[in-house]
Design an enzyme around this catalytic site. Sequence first.
Site, mmCIF file in Angstrom:
data_model
loop_
_atom_site.group_PDB
_atom_site.id
_atom_site.type_symbol
_atom_site.label_atom_id
_atom_site.label_comp_id
_atom_site.label_asym_id
_atom_site.label_seq_id
_atom_site.Cartn_x
_atom_site.Cartn_y
_atom_site.Cartn_z
ATOM 1 N N LYS A 13 -8.260 19.199 52.651
ATOM 2 C CA LYS A 13 -8.507 17.665 52.815
ATOM 3 C C LYS A 13 -9.370 17.449 54.053
ATOM 4 O O LYS A 13 -10.295 16.677 53.920
ATOM 5 C CB LYS A 13 -7.012 17.156 53.194
ATOM 6 N N ARG A 87 2.577 11.026 54.413
ATOM 7 C CA ARG A 87 3.245 12.313 53.759
ATOM 8 C C ARG A 87 4.805 12.137 53.301
ATOM 9 O O ARG A 87 5.389 12.962 52.873
ATOM 10 C CB ARG A 87 3.296 13.289 54.857
ATOM 11 N N ARG A 126 -7.944 31.436 58.484
ATOM 12 C CA ARG A 126 -8.499 30.776 59.118
ATOM 13 C C ARG A 126 -7.844 31.191 60.717
ATOM 14 O O ARG A 126 -8.471 30.947 61.704
ATOM 15 C CB ARG A 126 -7.877 29.177 58.947
ATOM 16 N N ARG A 138 -4.200 27.673 65.630
ATOM 17 C CA ARG A 138 -3.326 26.585 65.478
ATOM 18 C C ARG A 138 -2.090 27.358 65.501
ATOM 19 O O ARG A 138 -1.760 28.364 64.928
ATOM 20 C CB ARG A 138 -3.251 25.993 64.525
ATOM 21 N N ARG A 149 5.911 24.352 56.199
ATOM 22 C CA ARG A 149 4.868 23.215 56.023
ATOM 23 C C ARG A 149 4.937 23.121 54.431
ATOM 24 O O ARG A 149 4.926 21.961 53.663
ATOM 25 C CB ARG A 149 3.608 23.536 56.542
HETATM 26 P P1 ADP Z 1 -1.800 20.786 57.430
HETATM 27 O O1 ADP Z 1 -2.144 19.892 56.352
HETATM 28 O O2 ADP Z 1 -2.610 21.972 57.447
HETATM 29 O O3 ADP Z 1 -0.404 21.004 57.439
HETATM 30 P P2 ADP Z 1 -2.346 18.768 59.369
HETATM 31 O O4 ADP Z 1 -3.148 18.940 60.604
HETATM 32 O O5 ADP Z 1 -2.433 17.587 58.501
HETATM 33 O O6 ADP Z 1 -2.213 20.239 58.604
HETATM 34 O O7 ADP Z 1 -0.774 18.518 59.933
HETATM 35 C C1 ADP Z 1 -0.052 19.305 61.008
HETATM 36 C C2 ADP Z 1 1.276 19.061 61.264
HETATM 37 O O8 ADP Z 1 1.378 17.722 61.715
HETATM 38 C C3 ADP Z 1 2.511 18.979 59.991
HETATM 39 O O9 ADP Z 1 2.892 20.205 59.687
HETATM 40 C C4 ADP Z 1 3.154 18.047 60.752
HETATM 41 O O10 ADP Z 1 4.164 18.521 61.774
HETATM 42 C C5 ADP Z 1 2.351 17.073 61.522
HETATM 43 N N1 ADP Z 1 1.843 15.674 60.752
HETATM 44 C C6 ADP Z 1 0.593 15.397 60.531
HETATM 45 N N2 ADP Z 1 0.548 14.250 59.455
HETATM 46 C C7 ADP Z 1 1.796 13.837 59.474
HETATM 47 C C8 ADP Z 1 2.618 12.768 58.886
HETATM 48 N N3 ADP Z 1 1.761 12.002 58.173
HETATM 49 N N4 ADP Z 1 3.889 12.593 58.982
HETATM 50 C C9 ADP Z 1 4.622 13.355 59.623
HETATM 51 N N5 ADP Z 1 4.075 14.734 60.325
HETATM 52 C C10 ADP Z 1 2.666 14.763 60.191
#
Ligand code: ADP
Length: 193
Positions: A13, A87, A126, A138, A149
Amino acid sequence: MNIILLGPPGAGKGTQASRLVETRDMIQLSTGDMLREAKTSGTEMGKIVAEVMDRGDLVTDEIVIGLIREKLDGDNKGGFIFDGFPRTLAQADALSDLLAEKGDRLDAVIEMRVDDETLVQRILGRAREAEAAGNAARADDNEDSIRTRLMAYYKQTAPLIGYYHAKGMLSSVDGLGGIDEVAGEIQKVLDKA
Ligand code: ADP
């Protein structure tokens, strides 16, 4: 045009959102990036966020909706790309309300499909690349967090696929191709939106 990129962690994404920023002059709103920034801020909110994120669970709706609300103020000619948000169904409802308040709306939701094994391998790859380059991986790019996740995605986020499908807004693209190939698929969807 305002769009959502929807898909599991590691689907690509963020990569595709950066492409759209260049090609379509859109603004990328990544809640993951915003939360990682909050994590390093040293604030009380940052500490709470860090623990939840590192484990791989979702941060509360209240926190992420607050972050998005702040960013929607002001002009945006090219439109927004929501990357990693919404989400949950509560976040999806909040987003449509926030856009409606601005007299705006969502134009398309693009689901990026990638199988689980590929996701895990991409994320672990990664992490290894970052470490080989002397950077820290990360904190949530380890096998335990990735599984958490993925589970959070299936339990809390995947229902959005049905939700947007029912609204007639969903398109799905195969996320397994190369970056250019996937970008091409997304362009096709947006040209029709
Ligand atoms: P990825 O898609 O690789 O898991 P992101 O950078 O989108 O990585 O998100 C990393 C973490 O940030 C998620 O696992 C969650 O803990 C938190 N997070 C990100 N966006 C949201 C959201 N919209 N609602 C709740 N938690 C979020």
